[in-house]
Design an enzyme around this catalytic site. Structure first.
Site, short mmCIF file in Angstrom:
data_model
loop_
_atom_site.label_atom_id
_atom_site.label_comp_id
_atom_site.label_asym_id
_atom_site.label_seq_id
_atom_site.Cartn_x
_atom_site.Cartn_y
_atom_site.Cartn_z
N SER A 1 0.80 -1.22 0.00
CA SER A 1 0.00 0.00 0.00
C SER A 1 0.84 1.27 0.00
O SER A 1 0.31 2.36 -0.24
CB SER A 1 -0.95 0.02 1.21
OG SER A 1 -0.22 0.15 2.42
N LYS B 1 0.72 4.70 6.92
CA LYS B 1 0.07 5.51 5.89
C LYS B 1 0.56 6.95 5.99
O LYS B 1 1.14 7.37 7.00
CB LYS B 1 -1.45 5.48 6.05
CG LYS B 1 -2.09 4.11 5.90
CD LYS B 1 -2.06 3.60 4.48
CE LYS B 1 -2.80 2.28 4.32
NZ LYS B 1 -2.08 1.16 4.93
#
Length: 208
Positions: free
Chosen positions: A117, A157
């Site tokens: 990701s 993230k």
């Protein structure tokens, strides 16, 4: 904060005892290992280690010590800290032989990256990302965060703050961002563990 020689000796003994036995030593055992005959002297030393952020003293428990960070190296987070404000030593799977001062901070841990990701930021599966422990992060920084629902999960993230909304954004268009409103943050649905300060990849030198 720097450790005195005796503090370092005690902390290294406690770490080794943890590894060998799976639980911490008694105050008497610590005293015998470092040459202290007085329990009160050992307690004072343990309180100094607690004040410096290396361990936590748990009142009322036999062998009531929890190691927070090692005397040397950078611990790699193994299990997920289920809502704990501090990450206990037993939740780490190994310790990297890297001097924390290389990354300009004392309170650090590492996470092993799973998934793709964050490939757009050059972070690949299997990489180790080094995290500076802090609950505060700036807009645009890459953070390690715990998502507490439905099950605790650590994620890496990029942080975006928009009008009170907290967004954890992946660096891969195949994934959707996590979006948290003010109410979600207040309820503890997300918690910042720290900010990424470096990356370690097998075969490469640590990168800032």
């Amino acid at each position: 904060m720097a450790l005195s020689p005796k503090e370092k000796e005690a902390l290294e003994f406690i770490e080794a005892y943890f590894v060998d036995n799976g639980f911490p030593p008694t105050v008497r055992e610590i005293g015998e290992a470092i040459g202290f005959t007085s329990k009160s002297s050992v307690y004072k030393l343990l309180r100094r280690l607690e004040a410096k952020g290396y361990l936590e003293i748990v009142p009322g428990e036999a062998r009531g010590l929890r190691l927070i960070r090692p005397a040397r190296g950078i611990p790699v987070l193994g299990k997920i800290p289920a809502g704990e404000p501090l990450i206990p030593y037993e939740d780490f799977e190994e310790v990297l032989p890297v001097d924390p001062s290389f990354f300009g901070a004392e309170k650090l841990f590492a996470l092993r990256v799973k998934g793709d990701s964050m490939v757009g930021a050059g972070i690949l599966p299997g990489d180790l990302v080094v995290i500076r422990v802090t609950e505060e992060a700036k807009n645009g920084e890459i953070v390690a965060a715990v998502l507490t629902e439905p099950e605790p999960e650590v994620t890496l993230k990029r942080l975006e703050l928009k009008n009170g909304t907290l967004v954890l954004k992946p660096e891969n268009l195949s994934y959707e961002p996590f979006v948290f409103e003010k109410e979600d943050v207040a309820r503890g649905r997300v918690k910042i563990l720290g900010v990424m300060v470096g990356l370690i990849r097998k075969g490469l030198n640590p990168a800032l």
